[in-house]
Design a protein around this motif. Sequence first.
Motif, PDB file in Angstrom:
ATOM      1  N   GLY A   1     -10.687  -7.676  16.572  1.00 20.31           N
ATOM      2  CA  GLY A   1     -11.882  -7.426  15.761  1.00 20.31           C
ATOM      3  C   GLY A   1     -11.574  -6.527  14.580  1.00 20.31           C
ATOM      4  O   GLY A   1     -12.066  -6.754  13.471  1.00 20.31           O
ATOM      5  N   ALA A   2     -10.748  -5.521  14.787  1.00 21.65           N
ATOM      6  CA  ALA A   2     -10.368  -4.622  13.697  1.00 21.65           C
ATOM      7  C   ALA A   2      -9.579  -5.368  12.635  1.00 21.65           C
ATOM      8  O   ALA A   2      -9.794  -5.176  11.432  1.00 21.65           O
ATOM      9  CB  ALA A   2      -9.562  -3.440  14.239  1.00 21.65           C
ATOM     10  N   VAL A   3      -8.688  -6.247  13.052  1.00 20.63           N
ATOM     11  CA  VAL A   3      -7.920  -7.049  12.094  1.00 20.63           C
ATOM     12  C   VAL A   3      -8.858  -7.972  11.318  1.00 20.63           C
ATOM     13  O   VAL A   3      -8.749  -8.098  10.091  1.00 20.63           O
ATOM     14  CB  VAL A   3      -6.817  -7.856  12.824  1.00 20.63           C
ATOM     15  CG1 VAL A   3      -6.164  -8.847  11.884  1.00 20.63           C
ATOM     16  CG2 VAL A   3      -5.784  -6.915  13.416  1.00 20.63           C
ATOM     17  N   ALA A   4      -9.796  -8.598  12.000  1.00 23.02           N
ATOM     18  CA  ALA A   4     -10.739  -9.503  11.341  1.00 23.02           C
ATOM     19  C   ALA A   4     -11.599  -8.753  10.332  1.00 23.02           C
ATOM     20  O   ALA A   4     -11.826  -9.231   9.220  1.00 23.02           O
ATOM     21  CB  ALA A   4     -11.618 -10.193  12.387  1.00 23.02           C
ATOM     22  N   VAL A   5     -12.071  -7.570  10.688  1.00 18.22           N
ATOM     23  CA  VAL A   5     -12.887  -6.774   9.768  1.00 18.22           C
ATOM     24  C   VAL A   5     -12.069  -6.371   8.551  1.00 18.22           C
ATOM     25  O   VAL A   5     -12.562  -6.407   7.417  1.00 18.22           O
ATOM     26  CB  VAL A   5     -13.474  -5.537  10.487  1.00 18.22           C
ATOM     27  CG1 VAL A   5     -14.061  -4.553   9.499  1.00 18.22           C
ATOM     28  CG2 VAL A   5     -14.524  -5.976  11.487  1.00 18.22           C
ATOM     29  N   PHE A   6     -10.814  -6.008   8.740  1.00 17.15           N
ATOM     30  CA  PHE A   6      -9.953  -5.647   7.614  1.00 17.15           C
ATOM     31  C   PHE A   6      -9.787  -6.831   6.665  1.00 17.15           C
ATOM     32  O   PHE A   6      -9.877  -6.677   5.445  1.00 17.15           O
ATOM     33  CB  PHE A   6      -8.585  -5.183   8.124  1.00 17.15           C
ATOM     34  CG  PHE A   6      -7.620  -4.879   7.021  1.00 17.15           C
ATOM     35  CD1 PHE A   6      -7.715  -3.689   6.316  1.00 17.15           C
ATOM     36  CD2 PHE A   6      -6.634  -5.782   6.683  1.00 17.15           C
ATOM     37  CE1 PHE A   6      -6.834  -3.399   5.288  1.00 17.15           C
ATOM     38  CE2 PHE A   6      -5.746  -5.515   5.659  1.00 17.15           C
ATOM     39  CZ  PHE A   6      -5.846  -4.317   4.962  1.00 17.15           C
ATOM     40  N   ILE A   7      -9.564  -8.018   7.209  1.00 24.10           N
ATOM     41  CA  ILE A   7      -9.390  -9.203   6.372  1.00 24.10           C
ATOM     42  C   ILE A   7     -10.677  -9.526   5.621  1.00 24.10           C
ATOM     43  O   ILE A   7     -10.659  -9.813   4.412  1.00 24.10           O
ATOM     44  CB  ILE A   7      -8.916 -10.401   7.220  1.00 24.10           C
ATOM     45  CG1 ILE A   7      -7.492 -10.154   7.704  1.00 24.10           C
ATOM     46  CG2 ILE A   7      -9.003 -11.705   6.443  1.00 24.10           C
ATOM     47  CD1 ILE A   7      -7.015 -11.139   8.748  1.00 24.10           C
ATOM     48  N   ILE A   8     -11.809  -9.468   6.304  1.00 25.94           N
ATOM     49  CA  ILE A   8     -13.091  -9.737   5.658  1.00 25.94           C
ATOM     50  C   ILE A   8     -13.366  -8.722   4.558  1.00 25.94           C
ATOM     51  O   ILE A   8     -13.795  -9.085   3.454  1.00 25.94           O
ATOM     52  CB  ILE A   8     -14.232  -9.762   6.698  1.00 25.94           C
ATOM     53  CG1 ILE A   8     -14.078 -10.984   7.602  1.00 25.94           C
ATOM     54  CG2 ILE A   8     -15.599  -9.771   6.021  1.00 25.94           C
ATOM     55  CD1 ILE A   8     -14.958 -10.970   8.827  1.00 25.94           C
ATOM     56  N   ALA A   9     -13.108  -7.459   4.824  1.00 28.33           N
ATOM     57  CA  ALA A   9     -13.319  -6.417   3.812  1.00 28.33           C
ATOM     58  C   ALA A   9     -12.407  -6.646   2.613  1.00 28.33           C
ATOM     59  O   ALA A   9     -12.836  -6.492   1.460  1.00 28.33           O
ATOM     60  CB  ALA A   9     -13.078  -5.039   4.413  1.00 28.33           C
ATOM     61  N   PHE A  10     -11.166  -7.036   2.845  1.00 25.42           N
ATOM     62  CA  PHE A  10     -10.238  -7.313   1.753  1.00 25.42           C
ATOM     63  C   PHE A  10     -10.753  -8.468   0.893  1.00 25.42           C
ATOM     64  O   PHE A  10     -10.735  -8.389  -0.343  1.00 25.42           O
ATOM     65  CB  PHE A  10      -8.855  -7.643   2.309  1.00 25.42           C
ATOM     66  CG  PHE A  10      -7.845  -7.984   1.252  1.00 25.42           C
ATOM     67  CD1 PHE A  10      -7.253  -6.975   0.508  1.00 25.42           C
ATOM     68  CD2 PHE A  10      -7.512  -9.298   0.988  1.00 25.42           C
ATOM     69  CE1 PHE A  10      -6.328  -7.277  -0.479  1.00 25.42           C
ATOM     70  CE2 PHE A  10      -6.597  -9.618   0.002  1.00 25.42           C
ATOM     71  CZ  PHE A  10      -6.000  -8.590  -0.734  1.00 25.42           C
ATOM     72  N   VAL A  11     -11.236  -9.528   1.525  1.00 23.07           N
ATOM     73  CA  VAL A  11     -11.762 -10.686   0.780  1.00 23.07           C
ATOM     74  C   VAL A  11     -12.991 -10.284  -0.023  1.00 23.07           C
ATOM     75  O   VAL A  11     -13.139 -10.677  -1.189  1.00 23.07           O
ATOM     76  CB  VAL A  11     -12.067 -11.854   1.747  1.00 23.07           C
ATOM     77  CG1 VAL A  11     -12.836 -12.953   1.046  1.00 23.07           C
ATOM     78  CG2 VAL A  11     -10.776 -12.401   2.325  1.00 23.07           C
ATOM     79  N   VAL A  12     -13.884  -9.498   0.555  1.00 21.24           N
ATOM     80  CA  VAL A  12     -15.080  -9.066  -0.157  1.00 21.24           C
ATOM     81  C   VAL A  12     -14.707  -8.228  -1.370  1.00 21.24           C
ATOM     82  O   VAL A  12     -15.230  -8.424  -2.468  1.00 21.24           O
ATOM     83  CB  VAL A  12     -16.032  -8.295   0.788  1.00 21.24           C
ATOM     84  CG1 VAL A  12     -17.136  -7.593   0.003  1.00 21.24           C
ATOM     85  CG2 VAL A  12     -16.625  -9.245   1.812  1.00 21.24           C
ATOM     86  N   VAL A  13     -13.793  -7.286  -1.214  1.00 19.81           N
ATOM     87  CA  VAL A  13     -13.361  -6.453  -2.338  1.00 19.81           C
ATOM     88  C   VAL A  13     -12.714  -7.323  -3.396  1.00 19.81           C
ATOM     89  O   VAL A  13     -12.944  -7.144  -4.603  1.00 19.81           O
ATOM     90  CB  VAL A  13     -12.409  -5.336  -1.855  1.00 19.81           C
ATOM     91  CG1 VAL A  13     -11.729  -4.653  -3.028  1.00 19.81           C
ATOM     92  CG2 VAL A  13     -13.161  -4.340  -1.004  1.00 19.81           C
ATOM     93  N   TRP A  14     -11.907  -8.285  -2.992  1.00 16.37           N
ATOM     94  CA  TRP A  14     -11.256  -9.197  -3.938  1.00 16.37           C
ATOM     95  C   TRP A  14     -12.278 -10.010  -4.716  1.00 16.37           C
ATOM     96  O   TRP A  14     -12.166 -10.185  -5.924  1.00 16.37           O
ATOM     97  CB  TRP A  14     -10.294 -10.104  -3.163  1.00 16.37           C
ATOM     98  CG  TRP A  14      -9.584 -11.107  -4.013  1.00 16.37           C
ATOM     99  CD1 TRP A  14      -8.682 -10.864  -4.989  1.00 16.37           C
ATOM    100  CD2 TRP A  14      -9.716 -12.519  -3.934  1.00 16.37           C
ATOM    101  NE1 TRP A  14      -8.227 -12.041  -5.510  1.00 16.37           N
ATOM    102  CE2 TRP A  14      -8.858 -13.091  -4.883  1.00 16.37           C
ATOM    103  CE3 TRP A  14     -10.485 -13.370  -3.127  1.00 16.37           C
ATOM    104  CZ2 TRP A  14      -8.743 -14.454  -5.076  1.00 16.37           C
ATOM    105  CZ3 TRP A  14     -10.361 -14.725  -3.309  1.00 16.37           C
ATOM    106  CH2 TRP A  14      -9.502 -15.252  -4.268  1.00 16.37           C
ATOM    107  N   LEU A  15     -13.318 -10.501  -4.024  1.00 11.02           N
ATOM    108  CA  LEU A  15     -14.364 -11.280  -4.694  1.00 11.02           C
ATOM    109  C   LEU A  15     -15.181 -10.423  -5.649  1.00 11.02           C
ATOM    110  O   LEU A  15     -15.530 -10.863  -6.747  1.00 11.02           O
ATOM    111  CB  LEU A  15     -15.288 -11.942  -3.661  1.00 11.02           C
ATOM    112  CG  LEU A  15     -14.660 -13.077  -2.848  1.00 11.02           C
ATOM    113  CD1 LEU A  15     -15.620 -13.518  -1.757  1.00 11.02           C
ATOM    114  CD2 LEU A  15     -14.300 -14.237  -3.746  1.00 11.02           C
ATOM    115  N   VAL A  16     -15.501  -9.210  -5.257  1.00 11.04           N
ATOM    116  CA  VAL A  16     -16.305  -8.329  -6.089  1.00 11.04           C
ATOM    117  C   VAL A  16     -15.527  -7.884  -7.311  1.00 11.04           C
ATOM    118  O   VAL A  16     -16.096  -7.724  -8.407  1.00 11.04           O
ATOM    119  CB  VAL A  16     -16.800  -7.119  -5.261  1.00 11.04           C
ATOM    120  CG1 VAL A  16     -17.429  -6.066  -6.137  1.00 11.04           C
ATOM    121  CG2 VAL A  16     -17.789  -7.586  -4.203  1.00 11.04           C
TER     122      VAL A  16
END
Length: 42
Positions: A24-39
């Motif tokens: 779950g921690a790895v998944a949250v890190f990946i999702i957060a990275f994608v969101v920051v990249w998109l923003v």
Amino acid sequence: MAADNDMQVHRATYDKVMNVMKYGAVAVFIIAFVVVWLVSGK
């Protein structure tokens, strides 16, 4: 003291919860990275 079987069940449940937390921690890190990249718009 808990029966030996109770400790085995506890250990199995603990291992499952730790695996969920780990992945779950790895998944949250990946999702957060994608969101920051998109923003960032790059």
